[in-house]
Design an enzyme around this catalytic site. Sequence first.
Site, PDB file in Angstrom:
ATOM      1  N   LYS A  96     -14.998  -3.007   6.598  1.00 25.83           N
ATOM      2  CA  LYS A  96     -14.551  -3.965   5.583  1.00 25.83           C
ATOM      3  C   LYS A  96     -15.555  -5.072   5.357  1.00 25.83           C
ATOM      4  O   LYS A  96     -16.500  -5.229   6.134  1.00 25.83           O
ATOM      5  CB  LYS A  96     -13.207  -4.574   5.980  1.00 25.83           C
ATOM      6  CG  LYS A  96     -13.274  -5.384   7.258  1.00 25.83           C
ATOM      7  CD  LYS A  96     -11.971  -6.125   7.522  1.00 25.83           C
ATOM      8  CE  LYS A  96     -12.078  -6.888   8.832  1.00 25.83           C
ATOM      9  NZ  LYS A  96     -11.067  -7.897   9.021  1.00 25.83           N
ATOM     10  N   HIS A 120      -5.142  -1.354  -5.056  1.00 21.93           N
ATOM     11  CA  HIS A 120      -5.646  -0.242  -4.263  1.00 21.93           C
ATOM     12  C   HIS A 120      -6.451   0.666  -5.164  1.00 21.93           C
ATOM     13  O   HIS A 120      -5.988   1.039  -6.242  1.00 21.93           O
ATOM     14  CB  HIS A 120      -4.491   0.503  -3.595  1.00 21.93           C
ATOM     15  CG  HIS A 120      -3.778  -0.364  -2.605  1.00 21.93           C
ATOM     16  ND1 HIS A 120      -2.630  -1.038  -2.921  1.00 21.93           N
ATOM     17  CD2 HIS A 120      -4.112  -0.727  -1.346  1.00 21.93           C
ATOM     18  CE1 HIS A 120      -2.261  -1.764  -1.870  1.00 21.93           C
ATOM     19  NE2 HIS A 120      -3.138  -1.600  -0.907  1.00 21.93           N
ATOM     20  N   GLN A 150       1.014 -11.064  -2.827  1.00 23.60           N
ATOM     21  CA  GLN A 150      -0.402 -10.706  -2.738  1.00 23.60           C
ATOM     22  C   GLN A 150      -0.922 -10.324  -4.120  1.00 23.60           C
ATOM     23  O   GLN A 150      -0.210  -9.689  -4.887  1.00 23.60           O
ATOM     24  CB  GLN A 150      -0.576  -9.496  -1.813  1.00 23.60           C
ATOM     25  CG  GLN A 150      -0.181  -9.773  -0.380  1.00 23.60           C
ATOM     26  CD  GLN A 150      -0.326  -8.529   0.479  1.00 23.60           C
ATOM     27  OE1 GLN A 150       0.148  -7.454   0.111  1.00 23.60           O
ATOM     28  NE2 GLN A 150      -0.969  -8.664   1.615  1.00 23.60           N
ATOM     29  N   CYS A 172       0.801  -1.235   0.000  1.00 25.19           N
ATOM     30  CA  CYS A 172       0.000   0.000   0.000  1.00 25.19           C
ATOM     31  C   CYS A 172       0.833   1.284   0.000  1.00 25.19           C
ATOM     32  O   CYS A 172       0.503   2.213  -0.752  1.00 25.19           O
ATOM     33  CB  CYS A 172      -0.979   0.037   1.167  1.00 25.19           C
ATOM     34  SG  CYS A 172      -1.245  -1.502   2.009  1.00 25.19           S
ATOM     35  N   HIS A 198      -8.484  -1.304  -0.161  1.00 24.76           N
ATOM     36  CA  HIS A 198      -7.510  -2.386  -0.355  1.00 24.76           C
ATOM     37  C   HIS A 198      -8.323  -3.625  -0.703  1.00 24.76           C
ATOM     38  O   HIS A 198      -9.334  -3.884  -0.062  1.00 24.76           O
ATOM     39  CB  HIS A 198      -6.750  -2.743   0.919  1.00 24.76           C
ATOM     40  CG  HIS A 198      -6.140  -1.599   1.654  1.00 24.76           C
ATOM     41  ND1 HIS A 198      -4.789  -1.388   1.683  1.00 24.76           N
ATOM     42  CD2 HIS A 198      -6.687  -0.625   2.415  1.00 24.76           C
ATOM     43  CE1 HIS A 198      -4.536  -0.329   2.437  1.00 24.76           C
ATOM     44  NE2 HIS A 198      -5.670   0.153   2.892  1.00 24.76           N
ATOM     45  N   ASP A 229      -2.596  -7.934  -5.036  1.00 28.97           N
ATOM     46  CA  ASP A 229      -3.007  -6.706  -4.364  1.00 28.97           C
ATOM     47  C   ASP A 229      -3.546  -5.670  -5.346  1.00 28.97           C
ATOM     48  O   ASP A 229      -3.163  -5.656  -6.513  1.00 28.97           O
ATOM     49  CB  ASP A 229      -1.768  -6.117  -3.663  1.00 28.97           C
ATOM     50  CG  ASP A 229      -2.123  -5.457  -2.354  1.00 28.97           C
ATOM     51  OD1 ASP A 229      -3.318  -5.361  -2.048  1.00 28.97           O
ATOM     52  OD2 ASP A 229      -1.195  -5.023  -1.644  1.00 28.97           O
ATOM     53  N   ARG A 248       7.225 -10.885   5.764  1.00 29.09           N
ATOM     54  CA  ARG A 248       6.910 -10.661   7.174  1.00 29.09           C
ATOM     55  C   ARG A 248       7.548 -11.775   7.980  1.00 29.09           C
ATOM     56  O   ARG A 248       7.465 -12.942   7.604  1.00 29.09           O
ATOM     57  CB  ARG A 248       5.392 -10.665   7.396  1.00 29.09           C
ATOM     58  CG  ARG A 248       4.720  -9.499   6.697  1.00 29.09           C
ATOM     59  CD  ARG A 248       3.232  -9.534   6.874  1.00 29.09           C
ATOM     60  NE  ARG A 248       2.598  -8.705   5.861  1.00 29.09           N
ATOM     61  CZ  ARG A 248       1.301  -8.698   5.612  1.00 29.09           C
ATOM     62  NH1 ARG A 248       0.502  -9.484   6.308  1.00 29.09           N
ATOM     63  NH2 ARG A 248       0.801  -7.934   4.677  1.00 29.09           N
TER      64      ARG A 248
HETATM   65 ZN   LIG Z   1      -3.193  -2.388   0.958  1.00 28.41          ZN
END
Ligand SMILES: [Zn+2]
Length: 646
Positions: free
Chosen positions: A472, A388, A384, A337, A518, A386, A366
């Site tokens: 969310k 945004h 991910q 992000c 997200h 991912d 991580r």
């Molecule tokens: Zn994010």
Amino acid sequence: MIKITLPDGSVREYAEGTTPLAVAKSISEGLARNIISAKFNGVTVETATPLKEDGSLVLYSWNDKEGKTAFWHSTSHVVAQALEELYPGVKLTIGPAIDNGFYYDVDLAEGSISEKDFPEIEKKALEIARGKHDFKMRSATKAEALELYRSQGNQYKVELIENLEDGTITFCDHDTFTDLCRGGHIPNTGIIKAIKILSVAGAYWRGNEKNNQLTRVYGISFPKQKELTEYLELLEEAKKRDHRKLGKELELFTFSQKVGQGLPLWLPKGAALRERLENFLKKAQKKAGYEMVVTPHIGQKELYVTSGHYAKYGEDSFQPIKTPKEDEEFLLKPMNCPHHCEIYNTKPFSYRELPKRYAEFGTVYRYEQSGELHGLTRVRGFTQDDAHIFCTPDQLADEFKNVIDLTLYVLGSLGFGNFTAQVSVRDLEKPEKYIGSVENWEKAENAIINAAKEKGLDFVIESGEAAFYGPKLDFMVKDALGRNWQLGTIQVDYNLPERFDLTYKGSDNELHRPVMIHRAPFGSMERFIALLLEHTGGNFPLWLMPEQAIILPVSEKHEIYAQKVLNSLENNDIRALIDNRNETVGKKIREAEMNKIPFMLIVGENEEKEETISIRRHGGEDLGAISVNAFTDLVINEINSTLKSF
Ligand SMILES: [Zn+2]
Ligand SMILES: [Zn+2]
């Protein structure tokens, strides 16, 4: 008299001191028979707890999560009693219910518990359960409680009690057994009809390796023997489908001690599978108006201080990377992000140019404790899917619907048809917990709830479950073994646009903050492929299969024809190979079955003469001899029927 409000909103009056069980009885005998736990004004109570004030009451049966929790926690008391009787001098510590069953951590004075001891523990515990002993709560003073456990030399319970306030301490008694406990039990032991000790493991007292090591006894129990039998069958099946086992057998991924724990290495077949999944999503995302971006695997420490991720992941995660330049520090990226916020920040946007949807298959790192690592589901580096979305508050509702559409398409194309959704909203009583204006929160929560309704989702609203930075929606998917997995979170965020000072020019010519969403339908490629492996047992949807067909020539005489068949399939983008080893067709079929190849195409004398192929499906179904063209159509039709267009 007190007023009791039931979940359907109805209000009934009872004499003060009535119990949840009595309330159930007043509704129906049948209900009363099934009620094993209750919540009064949001607090778990016993079914025999006297209710002394007005309030809302929820009654639970075995079919509710809360009912199971009470059932399994109660069983942990029974098993603890069995352990006390079988292992004199054993010191009890804690025994909570967990997702599937319960455990009890004990300090065995001497010796150990191993698998061969399980039947004896189960037998003893069942014997106790059959005594139909009531679980009875009792208050005690701190002094009394300390006295009891000091006399037993149980330093663990003493430590627990020392941290409790006098006046809040309760015990639970059943039969001859007593345990320090906050409550939350089923009415009596007799409801427990089947108990299975599943495993033992070492566990440090309070999870701290500086403390004594205890023995953790895991178990599960059921109100019917049949349910235990079914559960054990499911466990067996889960073992067969373990993604770590299948991943090895199907040559999808591996781990190397040299490379490091929790860092998966994708083998050619696994990498190809991943690429197909990525391309599938990329294609749908392109149609949905996403733009791909690429960002590096590291970022300056300041980037993550700005985003707030340093506070969350910094200290306990991978340590900063130093450079020859003094004071310069980089971090492995724990989230994509912040990078995407900086991409948004490269130029000023007007409201007419929004939404911007930036997508990336972004690899993040991580640190996980080595004990927490598990196959592909808990790793230290993962990718991910991912994206945004940056939009105006007014666009949020439409964007949310679009993301739900995309997620439903992804789940549907991969055979995850059984799911529910959860909408997490604010706790209205604690407005100080959340950032962003009340107006925006209301707008966002309504947008999510309306989108979920409009899309016909089966969803629940959980208040107080929202993150501090926004509401969310999560999809909870049920897999083929009935297990629930969280997939496809869609998260609204008012925090990062603030921290990165993101703006757009509104129709009023003023600068405004965009809202950020997200979203990641797969979550991570690693975890998703693990779930997919276990859900399908390695029999992926045809479009995703590493190999869709294998050609099995009966003898080497037919190799030229086999090659001709292969060329024709390849021209139609069907992934196939020839097994031309000098082995019997029977053996080749067995191996193709093991490798889960969906179609086996046998070519021999007749097939070559007739220009056909004899088709056998994975699992044994015989489709007879058909032309290569007919087979191609069959494959294409099957793919089109599962891979709906977006
Ligand atoms: Zn994010
Ligand atoms: Zn208890």
